[in-house]
Design an enzyme around this catalytic site. Structure first.
Site, PDB file in Angstrom:
ATOM      1  N   GLU A 182      46.789  -7.084  48.833  1.00  0.00           N
ATOM      2  CA  GLU A 182      45.513  -7.707  48.437  1.00  0.00           C
ATOM      3  C   GLU A 182      44.985  -7.017  47.174  1.00  0.00           C
ATOM      4  O   GLU A 182      45.102  -5.798  47.047  1.00  0.00           O
ATOM      5  CB  GLU A 182      44.508  -7.491  49.583  1.00  0.00           C
ATOM      6  CG  GLU A 182      43.083  -7.911  49.279  1.00  0.00           C
ATOM      7  CD  GLU A 182      42.075  -7.426  50.335  1.00  0.00           C
ATOM      8  OE1 GLU A 182      42.240  -6.308  50.881  1.00  0.00           O
ATOM      9  OE2 GLU A 182      41.120  -8.179  50.612  1.00  0.00           O
TER      10      GLU A 182
ATOM     11  N   ASN B 129      38.753 -14.197  46.732  1.00  0.00           N
ATOM     12  CA  ASN B 129      39.766 -13.173  46.982  1.00  0.00           C
ATOM     13  C   ASN B 129      41.039 -13.948  47.340  1.00  0.00           C
ATOM     14  O   ASN B 129      41.145 -14.516  48.421  1.00  0.00           O
ATOM     15  CB  ASN B 129      39.298 -12.268  48.135  1.00  0.00           C
ATOM     16  CG  ASN B 129      40.198 -11.060  48.329  1.00  0.00           C
ATOM     17  OD1 ASN B 129      41.336 -11.048  47.906  1.00  0.00           O
ATOM     18  ND2 ASN B 129      39.675 -10.048  49.003  1.00  0.00           N
TER      19      ASN B 129
ATOM     20  N   LYS C 127      40.899 -16.072  50.644  1.00  0.00           N
ATOM     21  CA  LYS C 127      40.517 -15.336  51.873  1.00  0.00           C
ATOM     22  C   LYS C 127      39.352 -15.993  52.602  1.00  0.00           C
ATOM     23  O   LYS C 127      38.295 -16.244  52.010  1.00  0.00           O
ATOM     24  CB  LYS C 127      40.164 -13.901  51.490  1.00  0.00           C
ATOM     25  CG  LYS C 127      39.898 -12.962  52.656  1.00  0.00           C
ATOM     26  CD  LYS C 127      39.714 -11.540  52.132  1.00  0.00           C
ATOM     27  CE  LYS C 127      39.521 -10.491  53.187  1.00  0.00           C
ATOM     28  NZ  LYS C 127      39.429  -9.141  52.584  1.00  0.00           N
TER      29      LYS C 127
ATOM     30  N   GLU D 201      32.378  -7.196  49.854  1.00  0.00           N
ATOM     31  CA  GLU D 201      33.128  -8.451  49.642  1.00  0.00           C
ATOM     32  C   GLU D 201      32.231  -9.674  49.738  1.00  0.00           C
ATOM     33  O   GLU D 201      32.428 -10.655  49.014  1.00  0.00           O
ATOM     34  CB  GLU D 201      34.279  -8.556  50.641  1.00  0.00           C
ATOM     35  CG  GLU D 201      35.435  -7.640  50.314  1.00  0.00           C
ATOM     36  CD  GLU D 201      36.688  -8.007  51.075  1.00  0.00           C
ATOM     37  OE1 GLU D 201      37.185  -9.126  50.921  1.00  0.00           O
ATOM     38  OE2 GLU D 201      37.158  -7.146  51.837  1.00  0.00           O
TER      39      GLU D 201
ATOM     40  N   CYS E  34      44.125  -9.428  54.436  1.00  0.00           N
ATOM     41  CA  CYS E  34      43.457  -8.265  55.025  1.00  0.00           C
ATOM     42  C   CYS E  34      42.675  -8.596  56.288  1.00  0.00           C
ATOM     43  O   CYS E  34      43.255  -8.763  57.336  1.00  0.00           O
ATOM     44  CB  CYS E  34      42.587  -7.554  53.991  1.00  0.00           C
ATOM     45  SG  CYS E  34      42.090  -5.912  54.603  1.00  0.00           S
TER      46      CYS E  34
ATOM     47  N   ASN F 297      43.575  -3.894  52.044  1.00  0.00           N
ATOM     48  CA  ASN F 297      42.954  -2.637  51.597  1.00  0.00           C
ATOM     49  C   ASN F 297      42.029  -2.226  52.734  1.00  0.00           C
ATOM     50  O   ASN F 297      40.932  -2.784  52.875  1.00  0.00           O
ATOM     51  CB  ASN F 297      42.078  -2.839  50.358  1.00  0.00           C
ATOM     52  CG  ASN F 297      42.838  -3.048  49.069  1.00  0.00           C
ATOM     53  OD1 ASN F 297      42.928  -2.161  48.233  1.00  0.00           O
ATOM     54  ND2 ASN F 297      43.357  -4.250  48.883  1.00  0.00           N
TER      55      ASN F 297
HETATM   56  N1  CDT Z   1      39.827  -5.708  52.519  1.00  0.00           N
HETATM   57  C1  CDT Z   1      39.441  -5.878  53.788  1.00  0.00           C
HETATM   58  O1  CDT Z   1      39.308  -6.991  54.252  1.00  0.00           O
HETATM   59  N2  CDT Z   1      39.195  -4.754  54.514  1.00  0.00           N
HETATM   60  C2  CDT Z   1      38.681  -4.809  55.836  1.00  0.00           C
HETATM   61  C3  CDT Z   1      37.781  -3.665  56.066  1.00  0.00           C
HETATM   62  C4  CDT Z   1      36.872  -3.930  57.186  1.00  0.00           C
HETATM   63  S1  CDT Z   1      35.534  -2.823  57.254  1.00  0.00           S
HETATM   64  C5  CDT Z   1      34.314  -3.595  56.364  1.00  0.00           C
HETATM   65  C6  CDT Z   1      39.762  -4.854  56.921  1.00  0.00           C
HETATM   66  O2  CDT Z   1      39.626  -5.648  57.829  1.00  0.00           O
HETATM   67  O3  CDT Z   1      40.683  -4.046  56.886  1.00  0.00           O
END
Ligand code: CDT
Length: 309
Positions: A46, A106, A123, A142, A168, A193
């Site tokens: 991502e 995204n 996304k 985000e 993600c 990420n």
């Molecule tokens: N990039 C991304 O979607 N990261 C989320 C972090 C969640 S905490 C706000 C994940 O689900 O890994």
């Protein structure tokens, strides 16, 4: 057998000051390694071209837009398209997309071995928040910088199989995989990420986060009898650590390859798409076993509705 030799190309940290050109050079190095190992498809994470910028609070829209790509390919990413085409390798990577209409997504794309973009996914499940949150150890903005994707979860017929994508946080939601499973998906490609620590719960650290990563991906693969490849951007970005743990999971839900570092690292596995057939024809033969008359709540409500006391 229908073999896709998949290279899951984990990226180590990308610092805020690192240029797209420098990142693309790292991605090309991984692509060269993938070619040497016989890969026919390569998957990057991502927001692969930059640091995970949603951790930074910004008010100036021009500053925000500088993290986005207005066209794909563009000058920075063209070398990826050219090298993948030269190698006859399909490719997928994520980036922040700014459309001609000024919309922010995204996004990730699927490029076939001829260099043609055959799939685009935006996304759906955007985590985090939209305003600066003083209660968190760090920000995850985000919801400020992106709008929820408008693509749904399509599946594309390409490279001899049926491929889907998600990004993600989408991997934590069973609906993500099931919507693709209902289109016969044979391989789900995803990048992530994920901060190594929960910003709202300091005792939820990397071990628990890696566990949740595996749990989500393995369950999605098993319950839909599909391959799932999940690839991280990992390591310490300007003091903010991200988990690694990239993995390739087979249609039984078993891990066949897993990253061991938080750096640029390549996993390569020969994935037989025909291995998805047994589960799809037996325990997860959806047409025979699903009971949709009892699933109405899945699309009728978002939050929990408690039964009467
Ligand atoms: N990039 C991304 O979607 N990261 C989320 C972090 C969640 S905490 C706000 C994940 O689900 O890994």
């Amino acid at each position: 057998m229908r073999i896709v030799t998949l290279a899951a190309a984990q990226l180590g940290p990308i610092q805020r000051a690192e240029s797209r050109q420098h990142v693309v050079a790292r991605m090309l190095e991984l692509m060269d390694q993938a070619k040497a190992k016989g890969a026919t498809m390569i998957l990057y994470p991502e927001l692969a071209l930059t640091t995970f910028f949603p951790r930074w609070y910004m008010e100036d829209q021009a500053e925000v837009d500088a993290w986005f790509e207005r066209e794909m390919p563009n000058a920075a990413t063209l070398p990826l398209f050219e090298r993948a085409k030269e190698y006859g390798m399909a490719m997928s990577f994520g980036y922040a997309e700014l459309t001609p209409e000024g919309r922010h997504f995204n996004t990730c794309i699927l490029v076939d071995r001829t260099g043609k973009i055959v799939g685009k996914y935006r996304k759906t499940h955007l985590p985090g928040h939209s305003e600066f949150d003083t209660s968190r150890a760090f920000q995850h903005l985000e919801k400020r910088y992106f709008e929820p994707g408008d693509t749904g979860f399509p599946v594309w017929r390409t490279e001899g199989g049926l491929f889907g994508m998600c990004i993600c946080n989408d991997r934590r939601w069973p609906e993500t995989y099931r919507v693709m499973g209902l289109q016969g998906v044979e391989m789900v490609l995803l990048g992530y990420n994920t901060p190594s620590v929960n910003s709202q719960k300091a005792d939820e650290g990397p071990e628990k986060r890696l566990f949740h990563n595996r749990l989500s991906v393995q369950a999605g693969a098993y319950q839909n009898s599909t391959w799932v490849a999940a690839v991280a951007k990992a390591g310490n970005e300007d003091g903010f650590p991200l988990i690694g743990g990239s993995l390739i999971v087979d249609p039984n839900g078993e891990i066949v390859a897993e990253a061991t570092t938080e750096d640029d690292e390549l996993l390569v596995h020969a994935c037989d798409l025909d291995a998805t057939k047994f589960g799809k024809a037996t325990i997860f033969d959806f047409a025979r076993h699903r009971r949709i008359e009892h699933y109405g709540r899945i699309t009728a409500q978002t939050g929990v509705e408690l039964p009467p006391e």
